[in-house]
Design a protein around this motif. Structure first.
Motif, PDB file in Angstrom:
ATOM      1  N   PRO A 157     -10.483  10.117   8.649  1.00 30.46           N
ATOM      2  CA  PRO A 157     -10.996   8.953   7.916  1.00 30.46           C
ATOM      3  C   PRO A 157      -9.855   8.085   7.383  1.00 30.46           C
ATOM      4  N   VAL A 158     -10.094   6.777   7.361  1.00 29.93           N
ATOM      5  CA  VAL A 158      -9.058   5.819   6.977  1.00 29.93           C
ATOM      6  C   VAL A 158      -8.492   6.136   5.591  1.00 29.93           C
ATOM      7  N   GLY A 159      -9.366   6.391   4.622  1.00 26.02           N
ATOM      8  CA  GLY A 159      -8.904   6.663   3.267  1.00 26.02           C
ATOM      9  C   GLY A 159      -8.021   7.896   3.198  1.00 26.02           C
ATOM     10  N   GLU A 160      -8.396   8.933   3.916  1.00 28.94           N
ATOM     11  CA  GLU A 160      -7.615  10.174   3.912  1.00 28.94           C
ATOM     12  C   GLU A 160      -6.265   9.979   4.600  1.00 28.94           C
ATOM     13  N   ALA A 161      -6.264   9.282   5.738  1.00 27.25           N
ATOM     14  CA  ALA A 161      -5.009   9.046   6.460  1.00 27.25           C
ATOM     15  C   ALA A 161      -4.068   8.166   5.634  1.00 27.25           C
ATOM     16  N   LEU A 162      -4.615   7.136   4.986  1.00 30.14           N
ATOM     17  CA  LEU A 162      -3.783   6.265   4.158  1.00 30.14           C
ATOM     18  C   LEU A 162      -3.238   7.009   2.936  1.00 30.14           C
ATOM     19  N   ALA A 163      -4.044   7.899   2.359  1.00 30.11           N
ATOM     20  CA  ALA A 163      -3.587   8.681   1.207  1.00 30.11           C
ATOM     21  C   ALA A 163      -2.443   9.612   1.609  1.00 30.11           C
ATOM     22  N   ARG A 164      -2.547  10.229   2.772  1.00 25.13           N
ATOM     23  CA  ARG A 164      -1.465  11.099   3.254  1.00 25.13           C
ATOM     24  C   ARG A 164      -0.189  10.289   3.481  1.00 25.13           C
ATOM     25  N   TRP A 165      -0.359   9.123   4.075  1.00 27.48           N
ATOM     26  CA  TRP A 165       0.777   8.240   4.350  1.00 27.48           C
ATOM     27  C   TRP A 165       1.454   7.833   3.044  1.00 27.48           C
ATOM     28  N   ARG A 166       0.656   7.428   2.079  1.00 22.81           N
ATOM     29  CA  ARG A 166       1.174   7.030   0.767  1.00 22.81           C
ATOM     30  C   ARG A 166       1.948   8.182   0.121  1.00 22.81           C
ATOM     31  N   ASP A 167       1.395   9.396   0.222  1.00 25.67           N
ATOM     32  CA  ASP A 167       2.050  10.554  -0.388  1.00 25.67           C
ATOM     33  C   ASP A 167       3.345  10.926   0.339  1.00 25.67           C
ATOM     34  N   ARG A 168       3.357  10.773   1.661  1.00 23.97           N
ATOM     35  CA  ARG A 168       4.564  11.100   2.424  1.00 23.97           C
ATOM     36  C   ARG A 168       5.705  10.146   2.086  1.00 23.97           C
ATOM     37  N   VAL A 169       5.401   8.856   2.007  1.00 25.32           N
ATOM     38  CA  VAL A 169       6.449   7.868   1.769  1.00 25.32           C
ATOM     39  C   VAL A 169       6.808   7.819   0.287  1.00 25.32           C
ATOM     40  N   GLY A 170       5.811   7.852  -0.582  1.00 30.05           N
ATOM     41  CA  GLY A 170       6.061   7.929  -2.017  1.00 30.05           C
ATOM     42  C   GLY A 170       6.616   6.665  -2.646  1.00 30.05           C
ATOM     43  N   ASP A 171       6.358   5.504  -2.076  1.00 32.02           N
ATOM     44  CA  ASP A 171       6.848   4.245  -2.639  1.00 32.02           C
ATOM     45  C   ASP A 171       5.732   3.572  -3.430  1.00 32.02           C
ATOM     46  N   PRO A 172       6.010   3.097  -4.652  1.00 33.62           N
ATOM     47  CA  PRO A 172       4.963   2.452  -5.439  1.00 33.62           C
ATOM     48  C   PRO A 172       4.415   1.184  -4.784  1.00 33.62           C
ATOM     49  N   ASP A 173       5.264   0.447  -4.075  1.00 28.52           N
ATOM     50  CA  ASP A 173       4.785  -0.761  -3.403  1.00 28.52           C
ATOM     51  C   ASP A 173       3.856  -0.406  -2.246  1.00 28.52           C
ATOM     52  N   LEU A 174       4.153   0.670  -1.554  1.00 28.79           N
ATOM     53  CA  LEU A 174       3.262   1.117  -0.482  1.00 28.79           C
ATOM     54  C   LEU A 174       1.944   1.613  -1.069  1.00 28.79           C
ATOM     55  N   SER A 175       2.000   2.268  -2.225  1.00 28.70           N
ATOM     56  CA  SER A 175       0.767   2.706  -2.885  1.00 28.70           C
ATOM     57  C   SER A 175      -0.110   1.513  -3.215  1.00 28.70           C
ATOM     58  N   LEU A 176       0.522   0.440  -3.686  1.00 26.30           N
ATOM     59  CA  LEU A 176      -0.218  -0.790  -3.978  1.00 26.30           C
ATOM     60  C   LEU A 176      -0.845  -1.358  -2.708  1.00 26.30           C
ATOM     61  N   ALA A 177      -0.103  -1.320  -1.612  1.00 31.05           N
ATOM     62  CA  ALA A 177      -0.627  -1.819  -0.336  1.00 31.05           C
ATOM     63  C   ALA A 177      -1.789  -0.962   0.152  1.00 31.05           C
ATOM     64  N   VAL A 178      -1.668   0.351   0.007  1.00 33.91           N
ATOM     65  CA  VAL A 178      -2.761   1.239   0.430  1.00 33.91           C
ATOM     66  C   VAL A 178      -4.014   0.943  -0.379  1.00 33.91           C
TER      67      VAL A 178
END
Length: 187
Positions: free
Chosen positions: A66-87
């Protein structure tokens, strides 16, 4: 320590690529592509490490995660606050049906402005950080100089109760001074 350094360096390199990634995604979406196609183009266009991370995200989505789960994993792997905002922006646009390209374009501007402000802040506080370093090293340099000039007197000073009390007081005040300078110049 070496692995920690490599992980931090990879995270910093990935974080530096976030504005370019968001810009690529926005342009691909503006050209009429869907999110998976935009991610595929971005994965091919960006160098590692972000290109690899986006490629992994695209593979997860193609496998049916699922999109939300894949994006959450991506956000956690990269760990950047700006990427979290984009997600969060991507998820919100997906839920509300808002224009994802417009959302990402506005995020690109916001992220670049924030990073420019942070860079300017680091430049403006560089002198204060250097002062903290000098203040931190000065007592040790002075102690080494005094020990070199008169080793016998210095050893007598360190063996007396008053000398030890003065050294402890100096170290305590030193810590307070460094903490105060760091608090003043924190970005």
């Amino acid at each position: 320590a070496g692995l920690w350094f490599l992980v931090r360096r990879r995270a910093a390199r990935a974080a530096a690529q976030v504005p370019d990634l968001l810009d690529l995604l926005a342009r691909s979406l503006r050209a009429g592509g869907a999110l998976p196609q935009a991610l595929g183009r971005a994965a091919g266009s960006l160098p590692p490490p972000m290109g690899e991370e986006v490629g992994l995200l695209g593979r997860e989505l193609s496998l049916g995660v699922p999109v939300g789960e894949a994006l959450a994993r991506w956000r956690d792997r990269v760990g950047d606050p700006d990427l979290s905002l984009a997600v969060e922006g991507i998820l919100m646009a997906e839920e509300t049906g808002a224009g994802l390209a417009e959302t990402l374009e506005s995020l690109v501007g916001t992220v670049r402005e924030r990073r420019a402000a942070a860079s300017k802040m680091r430049a403006l506080t560089a002198q204060g950080r250097m002062q903290a370093l000098v203040v931190g090293m000065l007592p040790f340099a002075l102690g080494a100089f005094l020990a070199w000039m008169d080793p016998r007197a210095f050893s007598e000073f360190l063996s007396s109760t008053r000398g030890i009390a003065l050294v402890v007081l100096a170290l305590l005040l030193q810590g307070v001074g460094i903490a105060w300078i760091r608090w003043i110049v924190r970005p």
